[in-house]
Design a protein around this motif. Structure first.
Motif, PDB file in Angstrom:
ATOM      1  N   ASN A  53      66.425  37.174   4.346  1.00  0.00           N
ATOM      2  CA  ASN A  53      67.234  38.191   5.017  1.00  0.00           C
ATOM      3  C   ASN A  53      68.435  37.526   5.673  1.00  0.00           C
ATOM      4  O   ASN A  53      68.266  36.607   6.475  1.00  0.00           O
ATOM      5  N   GLU A  55      71.047  37.498   8.381  1.00  0.00           N
ATOM      6  CA  GLU A  55      71.080  38.112   9.708  1.00  0.00           C
ATOM      7  C   GLU A  55      72.470  38.165  10.315  1.00  0.00           C
ATOM      8  O   GLU A  55      72.804  39.097  11.022  1.00  0.00           O
ATOM      9  N   SER A  71      73.699  32.949   9.135  1.00  0.00           N
ATOM     10  CA  SER A  71      72.329  32.790   9.601  1.00  0.00           C
ATOM     11  C   SER A  71      71.429  33.692   8.773  1.00  0.00           C
ATOM     12  O   SER A  71      71.746  34.861   8.547  1.00  0.00           O
ATOM     13  N   CYS A  72      70.329  33.134   8.326  1.00  0.00           N
ATOM     14  CA  CYS A  72      69.387  33.930   7.546  1.00  0.00           C
ATOM     15  C   CYS A  72      67.969  33.456   7.835  1.00  0.00           C
ATOM     16  O   CYS A  72      67.755  32.356   8.339  1.00  0.00           O
ATOM     17  N   SER A  73      67.011  34.307   7.531  1.00  0.00           N
ATOM     18  CA  SER A  73      65.614  33.918   7.641  1.00  0.00           C
ATOM     19  C   SER A  73      65.034  33.854   6.234  1.00  0.00           C
ATOM     20  O   SER A  73      65.281  34.731   5.410  1.00  0.00           O
ATOM     21  N   GLU A  75      61.467  33.174   3.994  1.00  0.00           N
ATOM     22  CA  GLU A  75      60.014  33.168   4.064  1.00  0.00           C
ATOM     23  C   GLU A  75      59.452  32.453   2.837  1.00  0.00           C
ATOM     24  O   GLU A  75      59.793  32.792   1.702  1.00  0.00           O
ATOM     25  N   GLU A 161      64.698  27.511  13.310  1.00  0.00           N
ATOM     26  CA  GLU A 161      63.364  27.801  13.840  1.00  0.00           C
ATOM     27  C   GLU A 161      62.356  27.748  12.713  1.00  0.00           C
ATOM     28  O   GLU A 161      62.666  28.073  11.581  1.00  0.00           O
ATOM     29  N   ARG A 163      58.575  29.320  11.994  1.00  0.00           N
ATOM     30  CA  ARG A 163      57.573  30.264  12.495  1.00  0.00           C
ATOM     31  C   ARG A 163      56.374  30.287  11.559  1.00  0.00           C
ATOM     32  O   ARG A 163      56.519  30.066  10.371  1.00  0.00           O
ATOM     33  N   ASP A 167      54.273  34.942  13.410  1.00  0.00           N
ATOM     34  CA  ASP A 167      55.612  34.991  14.006  1.00  0.00           C
ATOM     35  C   ASP A 167      55.710  34.186  15.305  1.00  0.00           C
ATOM     36  O   ASP A 167      56.480  34.495  16.194  1.00  0.00           O
TER      37      ASP A 167
END
Length: 174
Positions: A53, A55, A71-73, A75, A161, A163, A167
């Motif tokens: 994702n 962000e 910025s992205c997350s 997984e 980060e 996680r 989370d």
């Protein structure tokens, strides 16, 4: 000093390219009948992304055309790993560098199995000459690598980060 710095940057870029090519070859990307890319092999520090994702995308700096920061997350699933490999993945911390690679439409010769790749690498390391009857040769600098393996984009990133599945931030030392 400037020449030494330039040489260091070029050598680093070359080593990164070799590591990425090795990991992509080990992953053995294949195009499935549904049109998706699947991986027939595995590499120690390479995994398919489950989801991503974006962000935040900051405006480009004055005179630039690329964003100042994205910025992205991302997984990933490391549940299949155990022992040392899992420890390496869990040791990713803030400011570590990762690479995201987009692969689409790899050619049939890219789906070579990991075992065939390892056998050929070992025989070349022992001094055996490569099989010249094939079109695809692991020993030459392969300028068609992106086309063969379907590499569309390579992006470098910095870990901000880490996680876990609940989370919970793992790299927060407080």
């Amino acid at each position: 000093l400037l020449r030494n710095f330039s040489l260091f940057r070029l050598e680093s870029a070359y080593e990164i390219r070799q590591d990425l090519q090795d990991s992509i070859k080990r992953m053995s990307p294949r195009q499935s009948l549904s049109g998706n890319v699947s991986f027939g092999g595995w590499a120690r520090m390479a995994l398919p992304i489950h989801s991503m994702n974006i962000e935040e995308v900051l405006k480009p700096a004055l005179g630039e055309v690329v964003p100042a920061r994205v910025s992205c997350s991302v997984e990933i699933d490391i549940s299949r790993f155990q022992g040392v490999i899992r420890d390496e993945w869990e040791s990713l911390r803030e400011h570590d560098v990762v690479f995201l690679i987009c692969i689409r439409n790899p050619k049939a010769e890219a789906g070579k199995t990991t075992k065939e790749y390892e056998n050929e690498r070992n025989s070349l390391a022992r001094g055996k000459k490569p099989n010249q009857t094939r079109d695809f040769n692991w020993t030459e600098e392969d300028f068609d690598f992106p086309d063969t393996y379907g590499v569309q984009y390579v992006r470098g990133g910095e870990v901000f980060e880490v996680r876990d599945e609940d989370d919970v931030i793992l790299n927060d030392f407080t």
